[in-house]
Design a protein around this motif. Structure first.
Motif, PDB file in Angstrom:
ATOM      1  N   MET A 299       0.840  -1.170   0.012  1.00  0.00           N
ATOM      2  CA  MET A 299       0.067   0.037   0.040  1.00  0.00           C
ATOM      3  C   MET A 299       0.955   1.352  -0.075  1.00  0.00           C
ATOM      4  O   MET A 299       1.930   1.180   0.309  1.00  0.00           O
ATOM      5  N   LEU A 300       0.427   2.254  -0.410  1.00  0.00           N
ATOM      6  CA  LEU A 300       0.864   3.582  -0.437  1.00  0.00           C
ATOM      7  C   LEU A 300       0.798   4.176   1.016  1.00  0.00           C
ATOM      8  O   LEU A 300       0.105   3.831   1.826  1.00  0.00           O
ATOM      9  N   SER A 301       2.048   4.808   1.233  1.00  0.00           N
ATOM     10  CA  SER A 301       2.406   5.394   2.500  1.00  0.00           C
ATOM     11  C   SER A 301       1.459   6.599   2.714  1.00  0.00           C
ATOM     12  O   SER A 301       0.870   7.074   1.890  1.00  0.00           O
ATOM     13  N   ARG A 302       1.130   7.033   3.909  1.00  0.00           N
ATOM     14  CA  ARG A 302       0.260   8.054   4.179  1.00  0.00           C
ATOM     15  C   ARG A 302       0.893   9.297   3.374  1.00  0.00           C
ATOM     16  O   ARG A 302       0.247  10.209   3.036  1.00  0.00           O
ATOM     17  N   LYS A 303       2.226   9.658   3.462  1.00  0.00           N
ATOM     18  CA  LYS A 303       3.026  10.614   3.060  1.00  0.00           C
ATOM     19  C   LYS A 303       2.699  10.897   1.398  1.00  0.00           C
ATOM     20  O   LYS A 303       2.272  11.856   0.951  1.00  0.00           O
ATOM     21  N   LYS A 304       2.763   9.586   0.790  1.00  0.00           N
ATOM     22  CA  LYS A 304       2.621   9.627  -0.675  1.00  0.00           C
ATOM     23  C   LYS A 304       1.002  10.004  -0.982  1.00  0.00           C
ATOM     24  O   LYS A 304       0.915  10.671  -2.019  1.00  0.00           O
ATOM     25  N   LYS A 305       0.030   9.287  -0.243  1.00  0.00           N
ATOM     26  CA  LYS A 305      -1.347   9.793  -0.356  1.00  0.00           C
ATOM     27  C   LYS A 305      -1.679  11.345  -0.196  1.00  0.00           C
ATOM     28  O   LYS A 305      -2.370  11.996  -1.060  1.00  0.00           O
ATOM     29  N   ILE A 306      -0.796  11.819   0.613  1.00  0.00           N
ATOM     30  CA  ILE A 306      -1.135  13.500   0.746  1.00  0.00           C
ATOM     31  C   ILE A 306      -0.572  14.117  -0.292  1.00  0.00           C
ATOM     32  O   ILE A 306      -1.268  15.100  -0.806  1.00  0.00           O
ATOM     33  N   ILE A 307       0.483  13.709  -0.610  1.00  0.00           N
ATOM     34  CA  ILE A 307       1.237  14.530  -1.951  1.00  0.00           C
ATOM     35  C   ILE A 307       0.453  14.275  -2.912  1.00  0.00           C
ATOM     36  O   ILE A 307       0.090  15.281  -3.639  1.00  0.00           O
ATOM     37  N   ILE A 308      -0.159  12.898  -3.447  1.00  0.00           N
ATOM     38  CA  ILE A 308      -1.097  12.990  -4.513  1.00  0.00           C
ATOM     39  C   ILE A 308      -2.557  13.476  -4.300  1.00  0.00           C
ATOM     40  O   ILE A 308      -2.796  14.220  -5.481  1.00  0.00           O
ATOM     41  N   LEU A 309      -2.924  13.592  -3.445  1.00  0.00           N
ATOM     42  CA  LEU A 309      -4.029  14.551  -3.096  1.00  0.00           C
ATOM     43  C   LEU A 309      -4.001  15.876  -3.169  1.00  0.00           C
ATOM     44  O   LEU A 309      -4.687  16.622  -3.688  1.00  0.00           O
ATOM     45  N   SER A 310      -2.738  16.442  -2.690  1.00  0.00           N
ATOM     46  CA  SER A 310      -2.284  17.875  -2.724  1.00  0.00           C
ATOM     47  C   SER A 310      -2.334  18.259  -4.436  1.00  0.00           C
ATOM     48  O   SER A 310      -2.743  19.272  -4.841  1.00  0.00           O
ATOM     49  N   VAL A 311      -1.418  17.263  -5.067  1.00  0.00           N
ATOM     50  CA  VAL A 311      -1.156  17.448  -6.420  1.00  0.00           C
ATOM     51  C   VAL A 311      -2.599  17.618  -7.157  1.00  0.00           C
ATOM     52  O   VAL A 311      -2.476  18.530  -8.113  1.00  0.00           O
ATOM     53  N   MET A 312      -3.657  16.599  -6.881  1.00  0.00           N
ATOM     54  CA  MET A 312      -5.043  16.640  -7.688  1.00  0.00           C
ATOM     55  C   MET A 312      -5.737  17.903  -6.913  1.00  0.00           C
ATOM     56  O   MET A 312      -6.136  18.494  -7.983  1.00  0.00           O
ATOM     57  N   ALA A 313      -5.590  18.308  -6.009  1.00  0.00           N
ATOM     58  CA  ALA A 313      -6.140  19.520  -5.646  1.00  0.00           C
ATOM     59  C   ALA A 313      -5.626  20.731  -6.468  1.00  0.00           C
ATOM     60  O   ALA A 313      -6.325  21.600  -6.943  1.00  0.00           O
ATOM     61  N   VAL A 314      -4.260  20.741  -6.523  1.00  0.00           N
ATOM     62  CA  VAL A 314      -3.661  21.891  -7.254  1.00  0.00           C
ATOM     63  C   VAL A 314      -4.039  21.679  -8.722  1.00  0.00           C
ATOM     64  O   VAL A 314      -4.664  22.950  -9.179  1.00  0.00           O
ATOM     65  N   LEU A 315      -4.263  20.582  -9.183  1.00  0.00           N
ATOM     66  CA  LEU A 315      -4.600  20.392 -10.723  1.00  0.00           C
ATOM     67  C   LEU A 315      -5.956  20.896 -10.886  1.00  0.00           C
ATOM     68  O   LEU A 315      -6.456  21.584 -11.893  1.00  0.00           O
ATOM     69  N   LEU A 316      -6.989  20.640  -9.923  1.00  0.00           N
ATOM     70  CA  LEU A 316      -8.236  20.976  -9.895  1.00  0.00           C
ATOM     71  C   LEU A 316      -8.471  22.515 -10.120  1.00  0.00           C
ATOM     72  O   LEU A 316      -9.391  23.032 -10.515  1.00  0.00           O
ATOM     73  N   VAL A 317      -7.712  23.170  -9.123  1.00  0.00           N
ATOM     74  CA  VAL A 317      -7.788  24.556  -8.970  1.00  0.00           C
ATOM     75  C   VAL A 317      -7.078  25.368 -10.329  1.00  0.00           C
ATOM     76  O   VAL A 317      -7.850  26.358 -10.767  1.00  0.00           O
ATOM     77  N   VAL A 318      -6.087  24.889 -10.874  1.00  0.00           N
ATOM     78  CA  VAL A 318      -5.685  25.198 -12.330  1.00  0.00           C
ATOM     79  C   VAL A 318      -6.543  24.856 -13.339  1.00  0.00           C
ATOM     80  O   VAL A 318      -6.807  25.883 -14.082  1.00  0.00           O
ATOM     81  N   THR A 319      -7.208  23.726 -13.370  1.00  0.00           N
ATOM     82  CA  THR A 319      -8.426  23.601 -14.504  1.00  0.00           C
ATOM     83  C   THR A 319      -9.569  24.333 -14.143  1.00  0.00           C
ATOM     84  O   THR A 319      -9.954  24.849 -15.367  1.00  0.00           O
TER      85      THR A 319
END
Length: 160
Positions: free
Chosen positions: A1-21
Motif C-alpha cells: 500500500m501507499l504510505s500516508r505521506k504519498k497519499k497526501i502528496i497525491i491528493l495535494s497535487v490533484m487539488a492543485v490540478l483541480l484549481v488550475v483546471t
C-alpha cells in the motif's frame, strides 16, 4: 500500500490540478464569451442593415405590383393609369437615387449606409458608433449634391 505521506502528496497535487483546471476554464470561457458578444454586436448591426434592405425591397415590390395592376387594368380610367405610371417612375427614380447615395457614402469610408427619401426629407443611417463633424459634413455634402435638399431636411443616424 501507499504510505500516508504519498497519499497526501497525491491528493495535494490533484487539488492543485483541480484549481488550475478551474481557473483555465473560467479564463477561456470569459475570452470566448467576449468574442461571442463582439460577434453578436457585429451580426446584429449587419442583420439590421440586411433586414431593412429586405423589408424595403419587399415593400417597394408590392408598391410596383400595385401600380402595375392599375396600369394593366381594363377598368381603370386613363387618368388613373397615367397617375400610376408617374408614381411608378417617381418610385424608380427614388430607388436609383437612394442606391447612388448609399454607394457614395460607402465610398466615403463607411461600412454600411441606408438612405431613405421622401418628398421633403432624406434619412441616412450609417454603421458607426459615433460621428464626428467631418463625417457628418461629408454625408451632408453627398446628399446635398445628389438631391439639392436643404441641410434642415437631412437627418443622419449612426447605428452600431
Amino acid at each position: 500500500m501507499l504510505s500516508r505521506k504519498k497519499k497526501i502528496i497525491i491528493l495535494s497535487v490533484m487539488a492543485v490540478l483541480l484549481v488550475v483546471t478551474g481557473y483555465l476554464n473560467i479564463a477561456l470561457n470569459n475570452n470566448i464569451s467576449q468574442a461571442v458578444n463582439n460577434n453578436t454586436n457585429q451580426q446584429s448591426s449587419a442583420s439590421f442593415f440586411a433586414d431593412y434592405r429586405t423589408s424595403r425591397v419587399s415593400t417597394r415590390n408590392q408598391e410596383i405590383d400595385y401600380l402595375n395592376a392599375i396600369i394593366a387594368s381594363d377598368t381603370a380610367s386613363e387618368e388613373s393609369k397615367k397617375l400610376a405610371e408617374e408614381k411608378k417612375m417617381e418610385l424608380v427614380q427614388t430607388m436609383e437615387a437612394e442606391l447612388v447615395m448609399e454607394g457614395l457614402i460607402k465610398a466615403a469610408g463607411f461600412d454600411e449606409a441606408l438612405v431613405t427619401s421622401t418628398s421633403t426629407n432624406i434619412n441616412v443611417i450609417v454603421k458607426s458608433s459615433t460621428l464626428d463633424s467631418s463625417q457628418v459634413s461629408q454625408i451632408v455634402a453627398i446628399i446635398k449634391e445628389q438631391t439639392g435638399k436643404d441641410i434642415d431636411n437631412i437627418k443622419i443616424f449612426p447605428v452600431e
